[in-house]
Enzyme design. Sequence first.
Site, PDB file in Angstrom:
ATOM      1  N   GLU A 178       0.823  -1.224   0.000  1.00  0.00           N
ATOM      2  CA  GLU A 178       0.000   0.000   0.000  1.00  0.00           C
ATOM      3  C   GLU A 178       0.851   1.264   0.000  1.00  0.00           C
ATOM      4  O   GLU A 178       1.259   1.744   1.062  1.00  0.00           O
ATOM      5  CB  GLU A 178      -0.938   0.008   1.223  1.00  0.00           C
ATOM      6  CG  GLU A 178      -1.822   1.256   1.267  1.00  0.00           C
ATOM      7  CD  GLU A 178      -2.776   1.325   2.460  1.00  0.00           C
ATOM      8  OE1 GLU A 178      -2.676   0.479   3.361  1.00  0.00           O
ATOM      9  OE2 GLU A 178      -3.622   2.225   2.470  1.00  0.00           O
ATOM     10  N   LYS A 220      -2.549  -2.069  -3.045  1.00  0.00           N
ATOM     11  CA  LYS A 220      -3.601  -1.211  -2.461  1.00  0.00           C
ATOM     12  C   LYS A 220      -3.232   0.243  -2.726  1.00  0.00           C
ATOM     13  O   LYS A 220      -2.521   0.864  -1.942  1.00  0.00           O
ATOM     14  CB  LYS A 220      -3.733  -1.487  -0.959  1.00  0.00           C
ATOM     15  CG  LYS A 220      -4.780  -0.609  -0.269  1.00  0.00           C
ATOM     16  CD  LYS A 220      -5.185  -1.174   1.084  1.00  0.00           C
ATOM     17  CE  LYS A 220      -6.081  -0.186   1.829  1.00  0.00           C
ATOM     18  NZ  LYS A 220      -6.739  -0.798   2.994  1.00  0.00           N
TER      19      LYS A 220
HETATM   20  P1  13P Z   1      -9.370   4.189   4.313  1.00  0.00           P
HETATM   21  O1  13P Z   1     -10.261   3.443   3.342  1.00  0.00           O
HETATM   22  O2  13P Z   1     -10.122   4.821   5.443  1.00  0.00           O
HETATM   23  O3  13P Z   1      -8.416   5.112   3.613  1.00  0.00           O
HETATM   24  O4  13P Z   1      -8.491   3.091   5.038  1.00  0.00           O
HETATM   25  C1  13P Z   1      -7.939   2.082   4.286  1.00  0.00           C
HETATM   26  C2  13P Z   1      -6.647   1.712   4.862  1.00  0.00           C
HETATM   27  O5  13P Z   1      -6.429   0.581   5.225  1.00  0.00           O
HETATM   28  C3  13P Z   1      -5.601   2.747   4.946  1.00  0.00           C
HETATM   29  O6  13P Z   1      -4.391   2.162   5.286  1.00  0.00           O
END
Ligand code: 13P
Length: 341
Positions: A178, A220
């Site tokens: 991510e 992600k």
């Molecule tokens: P949000 O969808 O609130 O951005 O959170 C997702 C997430 O796991 C951020 O690390």
Amino acid sequence: MNLTELNRIATAMVAPGKGILAADESSGTIKKRFDAIGVESTEGNRRDYREMLFRSKEAMSQFISGVILYDETIWQDAKDGTPLVKLIEQSGAIPGIKVDEGTQALPMCPGELVTVGLDKLAERLKKYYERGARFAKWRAVIDIGSGIPSMTAISVNAHALARYAALCQAAQIVPIVEPEVLMDGDHDIDRCYEVTQRVLNKTFQELRVQRVALEGMVLKPNMAVSGKKCAKQASVEEVAEKTIRLLKACVPAAVPGIAFLSGGQSDEEATAHLNAMHKLGPLPWGLTFSYGRALQAAPQKAWLGKAENVAAGQSAFSHRARMNGLASKGEWQSSLEKKAA
Ligand code: 13P
């Protein structure tokens, strides 16, 4: 490492009609969420809240492929003594775990952050696997502002993401990679596009250098969106078109799935954007949601920390999960929201 099994898990995480519940708020973040609904952030309240979500039968069995847990939660038991991990498994969803340890200021780079947590990660992964985790998450944070992000911040964060991903795969755990480009700020969608492109390119370069098997991971990313404070907000169609163009340019087809963060978008925006992207198919990877706020804001408001509101909280969660499940197949319509309201 058994890559066939990693690929099977990664593919299941992005199965059509399903997506990931990001319930891995750190102690600080969940306190913020609870403050907003007037609930004290005690260990018991955090457990009760998450137990409510994981016992939402409709959402969990039909629309949620996996749940990202925070360290505290993976070791917690439900009120009746069943481990929360077991509740998730029994619903048919896959348990996952956030393994980064948050961010620290990046030396020599004012205003920029680096995600930490690589020390002893191999040992921690082993324990999480034994407890049932089959995937993990590590979040890097890139901010857009005047003169930032620097290439230094992009490089060190990409390097850490790849180090984490390689350690996960060696531990037979699917890494969610991510790299989040924040939507705070007044930049326009094209600046978000350009920065996200640099970040994704550097991230995949590092993943290759560190021999991460792309078939055994999930990306992600953020979507290409206008900054929250930008005067000109891009339309749903523009977000969908630019995000898909960007991802096609940067993400190899060997990656089984992409699951977006919501990042501060409203519940309905996050759903509409994902839905519109599926209208632009066919796509080379599975494409779904891994939302935190956009799945949980509604159940939090319905629950308010009260036992008598558990059914209302579960129904609010199931509704958002169903809307996003439909969006992950391009079958959502805004009229479905109104009917429910
Ligand atoms: P949000 O969808 O609130 O951005 O959170 C997702 C997430 O796991 C951020 O690390």
